[in-house]
Design an enzyme around this catalytic site. Structure first.
Site, PDB file in Angstrom:
ATOM      1  N   HIS A 457       0.815  -1.214   0.000  1.00  0.00           N
ATOM      2  CA  HIS A 457       0.000   0.000   0.000  1.00  0.00           C
ATOM      3  C   HIS A 457       0.854   1.272   0.000  1.00  0.00           C
ATOM      4  O   HIS A 457       1.779   1.405   0.788  1.00  0.00           O
ATOM      5  CB  HIS A 457      -0.864   0.003   1.269  1.00  0.00           C
ATOM      6  N   GLU A 458       0.508   2.225  -0.862  1.00  0.00           N
ATOM      7  CA  GLU A 458       1.126   3.556  -0.892  1.00  0.00           C
ATOM      8  C   GLU A 458       2.638   3.508  -1.054  1.00  0.00           C
ATOM      9  O   GLU A 458       3.367   4.305  -0.486  1.00  0.00           O
ATOM     10  CB  GLU A 458       0.771   4.351   0.364  1.00  0.00           C
ATOM     11  N   GLY A 459       3.109   2.597  -1.866  1.00  0.00           N
ATOM     12  CA  GLY A 459       4.543   2.507  -2.140  1.00  0.00           C
ATOM     13  C   GLY A 459       5.154   1.307  -1.445  1.00  0.00           C
ATOM     14  O   GLY A 459       5.162   1.227  -0.218  1.00  0.00           O
TER      15      GLY A 459
END
Length: 607
Positions: A457-459
């Site tokens: 998630h998110e990178g």
């Protein structure tokens, strides 16, 4: 076991959150108002979120051809969350906010994440609106952001594409001016978008009147070609339903179509979507192409989006932390009530003796201590980062600038360390349950599944590690890293004055020196390929040093003579971390310092 006592200690005895009330922005607040917010959020989480965590896991979102169907409990939870005012908690009174410190907002959010991360709170909606408050026009703030803060609209971030994944430079979604008068629209320069976006959380649902998509796309040049790389990326507001310049729905559906639902290992209660923009399923105003309004200037989309991305990364760190805590509480309860086996005495085991609860076994205590050290340490780190956000926005200029730089360095750690080690805590929670932990009779298998997403998630871990070693520790001449080292050294000096903490202080000092030397060694040749070949082990070690510092700083708020269970627990968890975890950094840092290329140069054919 309740989260509240730990939050109260960290907020008031460690971070002195009540001291923020001396600042003008928070002057109308007090410890009493802060506690009232925590009471309300704890109650809503207990009543509207926790009882339905398993339900939303088993009754996944489904598409009936017209709309996405979710359990009624999800709508009830969203409505309760919106009614609590937490979507606008940090906003000005003038727009209906509470002007709460972000430190309190983050702490309150932990209740919802621990109760059911899959139902979720307002992470993306608040981040979306905060981005628009920072980079949008007055009309965009009023029409979109303010309606998100009220809960009338919800928000997403639409970055990834099927062919590009995390490589944003390769996105292919196009945005072309919509008519000769495109620049005169009251809501911002108006474009038509065409493309596909993947992995869009909350991308389609009926929880709110409208969904505000923030979409990254490229504006073609005069030759019709897209600018390569990230320089050509712009940011657009693409609402699911069109609105007028007062935020009223016009009755027109925008050309945004659900192409499919992604069914994931965890977070099953959250809709995750593939969206088609401008495919012509919903032609609007006589033409295909989703209508979008540009935010900021052309080519500045990624800069604007980082406002939301960095906020989301800290949010994901808190989500991972909360899941770690949930698993810890569940396995602690199980260990206290499950009789099995007999203790080992000087003569071995006596089968004639009654069974003991498994919490009496040393290895079960080891697993519980590891969970406590990981999860409560991560919670302290997340609240410290939230406190830096408040310092950045309300502190004196010099302190605000220091907070900004510290956040730059700590954000990759705040996102990645909990997502790895609170996941390990969830794995240990399953192990404490034994075979039962692998079944759906107990919640710990769901906590593990939900948490496994957070390393992506998110990178991903690799992205965060490259950001940390490749950019953050070197930015502005390494000033952020030096500031962080200065804060660690200040904690070490204070701890050395307390004999009970001197051993930990010396261990942290040695670890910090090793981390600094390794950072220099990684870049000794100034060759990024060599320096970054082992960026993930570097980040793991860096995170462990940060968590050791966090635990040592927390212990400074615990009296050496305090013998209550909470104080003994904190000292024991810190001791576990320093004795069992901090020594691990040696192996991680060794390959970084040597610029070991074993992985980078391994030939593909040999796999």
């Amino acid at each position: 076991m309740s989260l509240r006592p730990t939050l109260d200690f960290l907020l008031y005895e460690w971070l002195d959150a009540a001291g923020l009330n001396a600042r003008e922005r928070f002057a109308e607040h007090s410890r009493e108002t802060f506690d009232a917010v925590l009471d309300t959020c704890e109650r809503i989480a207990r009543e509207r979120f926790a009882p339905f965590n398993r339900l939303v896991d088993t009754e996944e979102p489904r598409f009936d051809g017209e709309k996405v169907i979710l359990p009624a409990a999800t709508k009830d939870a969203w409505d309760a969350y919106a009614a609590s005012g937490m979507l606008s908690a940090a906003q000005d009174y003038a727009i209906g906010g509470m002007q709460l410190p972000y430190t309190l907002e983050a702490a309150a959010g932990a209740f919802f994440a621990t109760a059911s991360i899959s139902i979720g709170g307002g992470l993306l909606t608040v981040g979306n609106a905060n981005l628009l408050m920072a980079h949008g026009s007055e009309a965009q703030r009023r029409v979109f952001a303010h309606n998100e803060f009220s809960g009338r609209f919800s928000g997403t971030m639409a970055l990834s594409e099927p062919q590009a994944g995390s490589s944003l430079s390769d996105i292919a979604t196009r945005a072309t001016p919509d008519g000769a008068d495109y620049e005169s629209d009251p809501l911002g320069p108006r474009y038509r978008l065409r493309g596909n976006k993947m992995w869009i959380s909350a991308g389609e649902h009926e929880l709110t009147e409208n969904i505000v998509h923030l979409v990254l796309a490229k504006i073609p040049g005069l030759d019709g070609r897209l600018v390569p790389g990230t320089r050509g990326i712009s940011l657009f507001i693409v609402p699911k339903k069109l609105v007028d310049d007062e935020g009223r729905l016009t009755g027109e559906r925008n050309d945004v179509a659900l192409a499919g639902l992604n069914h994931k290992l965890g977070w099953r209660g959250t809709t995750n979507t593939l969206l088609n923009f401008g495919e012509g399923r919903y032609p609007v105003r006589g033409a295909a192409g989703a209508i979008g309004y540009r935010v900021g200037q052309p080519g500045e989309g990624l800069r604007c989006m980082f406002h939301m991305m960095n906020e989301a990364r800290i949010g994901i760190g808190m989500a991972a932390t909360a899941l770690g805590l949930a698993g810890y509480y569940a396995s602690l309860d199980y260990a206290r009530n499950r009789p099995q086996g007999r203790p080992v005495g000087p003569q071995g085991k006596d089968a004639a003796q009654p069974q003991v609860r498994i919490i009496e076994h040393a290895d079960v205590k080891r697993m519980l201590l590891a969970q406590k050290a990981y999860s409560e340490g991560a919670l302290a780190l997340m609240l410290y980062c939230a406190r830096l956000v408040d310092e950045q926005h309300t502190g004196a200029p010099e302190a605000a600038d220091e907070a900004r730089l510290l956040l730059e360095v700590l954000t990759p750690i705040a996102k990645s360390w909990p997502s790895e080690f609170c996941l390990e805590a969830n794995s240990l929670a399953i192990q404490v349950h034994g075979g039962y932990g692998y079944t759906r009779d107990f919640p710990v298998e769901q906590y593990w599944r939900d948490n496994r997403l957070n390393m992506i998630h998110e990178g991903t871990h690799g992205i965060q590690a490259a950001d940390l070693l490749g950019r953050k520790v070197r930015m502005e001449g390494g000033r952020g890293l030096m500031l962080l080292a200065g804060r660690m050294n200040a904690t070490i000096e204070r701890a050395l004055q307390r004999p009970a903490l001197a051993e930990h202080a010396n261990a942290l000092a040695q670890a910090l020196q090793q981390l600094g030397a390794t950072t220099k060694a990684a870049w000794a040749t100034e060759n990024p390929a060599e320096a970054l070949a082992n960026a993930v082990p570097y980040m793991q070690a860096f995170g462990h040093v940060v968590l050791a510092w966090t635990w040592l700083d927390v212990l400074l708020a615990v009296g050496d003579d305090a013998q209550d269970a909470a104080a003994v627990g904190r000292r024991g968890a810190a001791r576990y971390f320093f004795h069992y975890e901090l020594p691990r950094i040696g192996a991680w840092l060794q390959v970084v310092a040597r610029r070991d290329m074993s992985c980078a140069q391994f030939p593909e054919a040999a796999f």
